[in-house]
Design a protein around this motif. Structure first.
Motif, PDB file in Angstrom:
ATOM      1  N   LEU B 142       0.852  -1.193   0.000  1.00 24.53           N
ATOM      2  CA  LEU B 142       0.000   0.000   0.000  1.00 24.53           C
ATOM      3  C   LEU B 142       0.887   1.242   0.000  1.00 24.53           C
ATOM      4  CD1 LEU B 142      -2.600  -0.867   2.799  1.00 24.53           C
ATOM      5  CD2 LEU B 142      -2.896  -1.063   0.333  1.00 24.53           C
ATOM      6  N   PRO B 143       0.589   2.200  -0.886  1.00 26.04           N
ATOM      7  CA  PRO B 143       1.348   3.446  -0.804  1.00 26.04           C
ATOM      8  C   PRO B 143       1.061   4.152   0.531  1.00 26.04           C
ATOM      9  CG  PRO B 143      -0.062   3.388  -2.776  1.00 26.04           C
ATOM     10  CD  PRO B 143      -0.413   2.203  -1.945  1.00 26.04           C
ATOM     11  N   ASP B 144       2.032   4.950   0.977  1.00 26.25           N
ATOM     12  CA  ASP B 144       1.872   5.614   2.274  1.00 26.25           C
ATOM     13  C   ASP B 144       0.616   6.472   2.365  1.00 26.25           C
ATOM     14  OD1 ASP B 144       4.046   4.508   3.410  1.00 26.25           O
ATOM     15  OD2 ASP B 144       5.382   6.225   3.148  1.00 26.25           O
ATOM     16  N   PHE B 145       0.314   7.193   1.281  1.00 25.08           N
ATOM     17  CA  PHE B 145      -0.839   8.099   1.377  1.00 25.08           C
ATOM     18  C   PHE B 145      -2.119   7.305   1.565  1.00 25.08           C
ATOM     19  CE2 PHE B 145      -3.441   7.845  -2.422  1.00 25.08           C
ATOM     20  CZ  PHE B 145      -2.616   7.203  -3.332  1.00 25.08           C
ATOM     21  N   PHE B 146      -2.173   6.110   0.941  1.00 26.96           N
ATOM     22  CA  PHE B 146      -3.373   5.291   1.035  1.00 26.96           C
ATOM     23  C   PHE B 146      -3.500   4.679   2.424  1.00 26.96           C
ATOM     24  CE2 PHE B 146      -5.891   1.425   0.251  1.00 26.96           C
ATOM     25  CZ  PHE B 146      -7.001   2.009  -0.336  1.00 26.96           C
ATOM     26  N   PHE B 147      -2.368   4.183   2.925  1.00 28.24           N
ATOM     27  CA  PHE B 147      -2.393   3.614   4.272  1.00 28.24           C
ATOM     28  C   PHE B 147      -2.762   4.686   5.289  1.00 28.24           C
ATOM     29  CE2 PHE B 147      -0.468   2.319   8.288  1.00 28.24           C
ATOM     30  CZ  PHE B 147      -0.999   1.040   8.413  1.00 28.24           C
ATOM     31  N   GLY B 148      -2.216   5.891   5.084  1.00 25.32           N
ATOM     32  CA  GLY B 148      -2.547   7.011   5.970  1.00 25.32           C
ATOM     33  C   GLY B 148      -4.034   7.292   5.960  1.00 25.32           C
ATOM     34  N   LEU B 149      -4.627   7.307   4.762  1.00 29.48           N
ATOM     35  CA  LEU B 149      -6.065   7.563   4.668  1.00 29.48           C
ATOM     36  C   LEU B 149      -6.867   6.456   5.338  1.00 29.48           C
ATOM     37  CD1 LEU B 149      -6.582   9.025   1.080  1.00 29.48           C
ATOM     38  CD2 LEU B 149      -6.928  10.158   3.268  1.00 29.48           C
ATOM     39  N   LEU B 150      -6.396   5.214   5.194  1.00 28.00           N
ATOM     40  CA  LEU B 150      -7.074   4.093   5.867  1.00 28.00           C
ATOM     41  C   LEU B 150      -7.082   4.297   7.379  1.00 28.00           C
ATOM     42  CD1 LEU B 150      -6.011   0.761   4.132  1.00 28.00           C
ATOM     43  CD2 LEU B 150      -8.250   1.849   4.172  1.00 28.00           C
ATOM     44  N   LEU B 151      -5.907   4.682   7.891  1.00 30.55           N
ATOM     45  CA  LEU B 151      -5.822   4.943   9.333  1.00 30.55           C
ATOM     46  C   LEU B 151      -6.816   6.020   9.729  1.00 30.55           C
ATOM     47  CD1 LEU B 151      -2.052   5.000  10.384  1.00 30.55           C
ATOM     48  CD2 LEU B 151      -3.789   3.285  10.889  1.00 30.55           C
ATOM     49  N   VAL B 152      -6.873   7.091   8.923  1.00 30.74           N
ATOM     50  CA  VAL B 152      -7.791   8.196   9.221  1.00 30.74           C
ATOM     51  C   VAL B 152      -9.219   7.683   9.225  1.00 30.74           C
ATOM     52  CG1 VAL B 152      -8.742  10.352   8.352  1.00 30.74           C
ATOM     53  CG2 VAL B 152      -6.282  10.008   8.365  1.00 30.74           C
ATOM     54  N   LEU B 153      -9.561   6.878   8.199  1.00 32.01           N
ATOM     55  CA  LEU B 153     -10.934   6.387   8.103  1.00 32.01           C
ATOM     56  C   LEU B 153     -11.309   5.553   9.313  1.00 32.01           C
ATOM     57  CD1 LEU B 153     -11.346   5.484   4.328  1.00 32.01           C
ATOM     58  CD2 LEU B 153     -12.431   7.314   5.627  1.00 32.01           C
ATOM     59  N   ILE B 154     -10.364   4.740   9.772  1.00 32.13           N
ATOM     60  CA  ILE B 154     -10.685   3.870  10.905  1.00 32.13           C
ATOM     61  C   ILE B 154     -10.610   4.636  12.231  1.00 32.13           C
ATOM     62  CG2 ILE B 154      -9.972   1.818  12.182  1.00 32.13           C
ATOM     63  CD1 ILE B 154      -8.898   0.759   9.445  1.00 32.13           C
ATOM     64  N   LEU B 155      -9.472   5.267  12.479  1.00 31.97           N
ATOM     65  CA  LEU B 155      -9.242   5.828  13.821  1.00 31.97           C
ATOM     66  C   LEU B 155      -9.922   7.176  14.033  1.00 31.97           C
ATOM     67  CD1 LEU B 155      -5.506   4.856  14.356  1.00 31.97           C
ATOM     68  CD2 LEU B 155      -7.547   3.749  15.244  1.00 31.97           C
ATOM     69  N   SER B 156     -10.106   7.960  12.937  1.00 32.22           N
ATOM     70  CA  SER B 156     -10.729   9.272  13.123  1.00 32.22           C
ATOM     71  C   SER B 156     -12.190   9.264  12.720  1.00 32.22           C
ATOM     72  CB  SER B 156     -10.019  10.336  12.283  1.00 32.22           C
ATOM     73  OG  SER B 156      -8.713  10.489  12.683  1.00 32.22           O
ATOM     74  N   VAL B 157     -12.423   8.826  11.471  1.00 34.81           N
ATOM     75  CA  VAL B 157     -13.775   8.959  10.936  1.00 34.81           C
ATOM     76  C   VAL B 157     -14.741   7.974  11.596  1.00 34.81           C
ATOM     77  CG1 VAL B 157     -15.165   8.773   8.854  1.00 34.81           C
ATOM     78  CG2 VAL B 157     -12.939   9.900   8.773  1.00 34.81           C
ATOM     79  N   SER B 158     -14.360   6.678  11.666  1.00 33.55           N
ATOM     80  CA  SER B 158     -15.283   5.694  12.232  1.00 33.55           C
ATOM     81  C   SER B 158     -15.289   5.714  13.752  1.00 33.55           C
ATOM     82  CB  SER B 158     -14.920   4.286  11.783  1.00 33.55           C
ATOM     83  OG  SER B 158     -14.899   4.237  10.392  1.00 33.55           O
ATOM     84  N   LEU B 159     -14.107   5.715  14.348  1.00 33.41           N
ATOM     85  CA  LEU B 159     -14.037   5.564  15.795  1.00 33.41           C
ATOM     86  C   LEU B 159     -13.933   6.891  16.534  1.00 33.41           C
ATOM     87  CD1 LEU B 159     -11.629   2.489  15.819  1.00 33.41           C
ATOM     88  CD2 LEU B 159     -14.102   2.499  16.115  1.00 33.41           C
ATOM     89  N   GLY B 160     -13.482   7.913  15.834  1.00 38.05           N
ATOM     90  CA  GLY B 160     -13.382   9.223  16.470  1.00 38.05           C
ATOM     91  C   GLY B 160     -12.379   9.299  17.595  1.00 38.05           C
ATOM     92  N   TRP B 161     -11.342   8.487  17.533  1.00 34.95           N
ATOM     93  CA  TRP B 161     -10.357   8.458  18.613  1.00 34.95           C
ATOM     94  C   TRP B 161      -9.287   9.519  18.481  1.00 34.95           C
ATOM     95  CZ3 TRP B 161      -9.402   2.456  18.888  1.00 34.95           C
ATOM     96  CH2 TRP B 161     -10.539   1.879  19.491  1.00 34.95           C
ATOM     97  N   LEU B 162      -8.938   9.823  17.245  1.00 35.02           N
ATOM     98  CA  LEU B 162      -7.788  10.694  17.038  1.00 35.02           C
ATOM     99  C   LEU B 162      -8.141  11.821  16.063  1.00 35.02           C
ATOM    100  CD1 LEU B 162      -5.037   7.967  16.517  1.00 35.02           C
ATOM    101  CD2 LEU B 162      -5.242   9.504  18.468  1.00 35.02           C
ATOM    102  N   PRO B 163      -7.554  12.986  16.221  1.00 34.52           N
ATOM    103  CA  PRO B 163      -7.754  14.042  15.221  1.00 34.52           C
ATOM    104  C   PRO B 163      -7.163  13.594  13.887  1.00 34.52           C
ATOM    105  CG  PRO B 163      -6.047  14.665  16.783  1.00 34.52           C
ATOM    106  CD  PRO B 163      -6.649  13.399  17.295  1.00 34.52           C
TER     107      PRO B 163
END
Lengths: 520, 306
Positions: B142-163
């Motif tokens: 996975l390219p870094d930008f894609f993995f980064g977006l995945l992290l955002v989708l999981i940890l920020s958007v879905s779970l709301g844990w991190l900015p």
């Protein structure tokens, strides 16, 4: 806001390895002093708004030298101008209470308010206004100067609180230009100079400057003593977020409250309860510029064919998923000079083929240059759609994509472009004079130097209201007939916003926040 | 030792000279920034006037000589956009943020790699090795930008844990650092794993085992120190890719580091800043390789610095 439930992270981990990762992450988060995302700190009265801004000014960040869109986001809130457009594009008084032209629109007398103070407590006077305009006029490196090409001198009027602008030409829409110049205090600016003033700007607007960290954020706070009434918001932060996915995710996750997004991002999040999508037709027009000296394009019949070969409405509907309005004029619907009575050029591929046959077009390759990033959302897809339409009627198109700066530089050099080029023009002054001048009277997009067209541009400056719109209408029809500039559509400004935010999107795409508020 | 240092310093200066010259040439080929600075309203006269002010009207050779002369006196030139600010000052402003993110990501990645590989080799629980390498390869694909977006989708958007973006707190550091760390993890895990397996086949290991040393001790005291050498070599070489990846990650998370600065500077043709940024990258690169050389000497006494 979802709760921060630490224990669950490990349950989702697919392996021990990831458990290690997660543990490290938790360790980091446990060290942090706050567990809430940054967007929700200090829920003070009035509230804090965080905006994900697309870009930062590419210039010294103060309003005398910098006239960039990114900069106006700051200056519209920290400074006042003589006149100002509201969200609908209607002219409103700001520092000026009234303005009056002489008979031939070469001299304008403005009366300004006498109850305005700068953020440092000093009174704003006519002298500050005159000082600001002269600084802009005399600057060698200001991108605001370009707005004032019609202005000769500005001086105090005979009556108190009045000033007189003397122009080098008639210009009936001059008040649209005074929206572009933010007034700075003479006593501060003349002492600090441009670069130091940019570090600690003093204005008279509804918000005052707090801090600016290049690349990070521009922070402003409520001016309790604003002459127009203190705004509701306590604090506004413009955070620079250049990546559009990062802006959208930022709003969804609550890290920011507001950010501009692209039409293709809307579909996936339209039903998300955490955000609202707002949009408004912009003041810009996306068009095909034409080097009318290029092989093939030097024939007006071929240009005519291109105009009728492209289905503007379909591009808006299918490429932009409805995020815009098809347009056949050089100005957007909300901009001064748009004429309702002018018809959109018909999409008629058969006519196009006929015109090509008439023109004796022999399949000469026509180059289409466009930026693959930057100012036009989905520019690559739009360019490909155009290529498709042109190929369908038998025109051979060579695509040439490049970065936005390269294209901008090539456009501003004028004689350099190879054929067609995809470009856009959005006048912050909400008036058609500047684009018209640029397109038809020797500006960077003008390859034609057509005297009739330039004559019409000059004529509109001398008349007002409906008469003026009629001249613009005539210009629009001449332009379509000749295929000098090929307007395509006015794109929407689309935003993802915090549902608790009450604000109004503007046609010019800028954030003016004195009337915005956050509710719990 | 002094001769060695002197030679390395000369090499470093030569590297930086080449970097400066190449970026200067490429920058000038891209044209003047004046039209971009002044915006589309500007008249050709205004553009020409700013060209003169910025010195772009002079012959290239004169501009180049002037620039080199300035460098020798420690003057890196002012930014064309923020004309009162030294370009190197702008770079130094952003450097700490990049270093924090880079150091956090790299050390977390190294920590994870060492922990995982050592755990596997000490417990000899080989199925876990396949899992680790498999997951690592998936991450690497996975390219870094894609993995980064995945992290955002999981940890920020879905779970709301991190900015999802920003900087200034430890929370904002987690996702960008994880993106870098997981990317680096597999590089080092694979290297170390290979090195340990390779070392395990040597005679000295058999001897040690025959002497009655425990397998755990053999790994920690014998094969690990020997296995470190190839890991360190690659670490030095890998730094270039690592710095490149940092730019992408900074962009995805709006992390205000040097990478973002150089990206916007490139787009707006602010060559002074681009050049200063590249000089800084070159210095970092050279310094890190120097450090690797020193560590090499410490880990392996056979390597003498000459």
């Amino acid at each position: 806001m979802p709760q921060h439930t630490r224990g669950r992270l490990t349950r989702y981990s697919p392996s021990r390895l990831l458990t290690g990762t997660a543990a490290a992450a938790l360790l980091l988060s446990a060290c942090s002093d706050s567990t809430e995302p940054a967007g929700d700190q200090t829920p003070a009265e009035g509230g804090e708004l965080i905006i994900a801004a697309v870009a930062e000014p590419e210039n010294v960040t103060e309003p005398v030298v910098d006239g960039s869109l990114a900069g106006y986001n700051y200056y519209y809130n920290v400074f006042d101008r003589l006149t100002m457009f509201d969200a609908e594009g209607q002219m409103q008084p700001e520092l000026a209470t009234e303005w009056e032209p002489n008979e031939d629109f070469t001299e304008w007398t403005y009366t300004i308010r006498d109850d305005v103070t700068f953020h440092d407590g000093e009174e704003l006077t006519v002298d500050d206004v005159i000082f600001t305009y002269n600084e802009v006029l005399n600057s060698t490196d200001s991108s605001v100067t370009g707005y004032l090409n019609v202005l000769d001198t500005v001086e105090a009027g005979e009556e108190e609180n009045t000033l007189i602008f003397t122009l080098n030409t008639s210009f009936s829409a001059f008040p649209s230009l005074t929206t572009a110049v933010s007034i700075v205090p003479e006593h501060v600016y003349s002492e600090l100079g441009s670069e130091e003033f940019a570090q600690q700007p003093v204005g008279s607007g509804p918000f005052q400057f707090v801090s600016y960290t290049r690349g990070v954020e521009y922070v402003i706070e409520r001016n309790e003593d604003y002459w127009g009434g203190a705004p509701s918001l306590e604090r506004v932060t413009f955070q620079t977020v250049s990546d559009q996915d990062a802006r959208l995710n930022g709003v969804i996750s609550g890290s920011v409250d507001l950010g501009q997004i692209s039409p293709n991002q809307v579909g996936a999040v339209a039903d998300d309860p955490n955000i609202v999508i707002e949009s408004v037709t912009s003041n810009g027009v996306v068009f095909l510029g034409v080097n009318t000296g290029a092989e093939g394009l030097d024939d007006p019949l071929v240009r005519q064919a291109i105009i009728h070969a492209v289905d503007r409405e379909s591009i808006v509907e299918n490429v932009l998923t409805g995020g815009g309005l098809a347009n056949g004029q050089i100005v957007a619907q909300s901009v001064g000079g748009y004429d309702d009575s002018v018809q959109l050029p018909a999409y008629d591929p058969e006519l196009a083929e006929q015109l090509l046959a008439e023109a004796d077009y022999q399949g000469e390759t026509i180059t289409l240059e466009y930026a693959t990033d930057g100012r036009i959302p989905l520019s690559t897809e739009v360019a490909q759609a155009i290529q498709g339409y042109l190929t369908a009627v038998g025109i051979s198109v060579e695509m040439s994509g490049m970065d936005q700066s390269t294209l901008s530089n090539r456009v501003s050099a004028t004689q350099d472009l190879r054929g067609l080029f995809l470009n856009t023009w959005a006048p912050s002054t909400m008036d058609g004079d500047m684009p018209a001048t640029n397109f038809f009277c020797g500006g960077s997009n003008d390859y034609t130097h057509d005297e009739t067209a330039c004559g019409l541009v000059e004529a509109q400056r001398e008349v007002d209201e409906q008469e003026r719109t009629d001249v613009f209408g005539e210009l629009a029809e001449l332009n379509i007939e000749q295929g000098f500039i090929m307007p395509l559509y006015s794109p929407d400004n689309i935003y993802a916003a915090n549902p608790n935010l009450d604000w109004q999107p503007r046609a010019d795409g800028l954030f003016v926040l004195k009337d915005a508020s956050l509710t719990e | 030792m002094a001769r060695y240092l002197g030679r390395r310093l000369l090499q470093a200066l030569a590297t930086i000279f080449v970097v400066v010259t190449v970026t200067f040439i490429i920058g000038r080929l891209a044209g003047s920034p004046s039209a971009l600075i002044l915006g589309e309203w500007a008249t050709p006269e205004q553009i020409a006037a700013l060209d003169v002010e910025l010195g772009f009207d002079r012959p290239y050779l004169v501009q180049y000589a002037d620039y080199l002369g300035g460098l020798l006196q420690g003057d890196f030139g002012n930014s064309y956009r923020d004309r009162g600010t030294s370009s190197m000052a702008m770079v130094m402003d952003r450097l700490p943020d990049s270093l924090v993110l880079g150091a956090a990501g790299l050390s977390l990645g190294l920590l994870m790699a060492f922990a995982a590989v050592l755990f596997i080799h000490l417990t000899r629980w080989w199925p876990l090795r396949s899992v680790m390498l498999g997951l690592g390869s998936m991450r690497q694909s996975l390219p870094d930008f894609f993995f980064g977006l995945l992290l955002v989708l999981i940890l920020s958007v879905s779970l709301g844990w991190l900015p999802s973006l920003g900087s200034g707190s430890l929370q904002t550091l987690i996702m960008p650092a994880l993106t870098i760390a997981t990317g680096q993890f597999i590089v080092y895990a694979r290297l170390l794993d290979n090195a340990l397996l390779e070392q395990g086949k040597h005679d000295y290991v058999r001897t040690a085992l025959a002497r009655g040393e425990s397998p755990r001790r053999v790994v920690l005291a014998e094969t690990l120190p020997n296995g470190l050498l190839p890991v360190m070599t690659v670490a030095g070489i890998n730094l270039g890719t690592f710095l490149g990846g940092l730019v992408i990650v900074e962009n995805v998370f709006a992390w205000p580091g040097m990478g973002q600065l150089m990206l916007t500077a490139t787009f707006s043709r602010d060559f002074a800043v681009v050049q200063s940024g590249l000089i800084m990258v070159a210095v970092l690169f050279v310094a890190a390789n120097l450090l690797v050389d020193f560590l090499y000497g410490i880990v392996d006494p056979r390597v003498r610095m000459r």
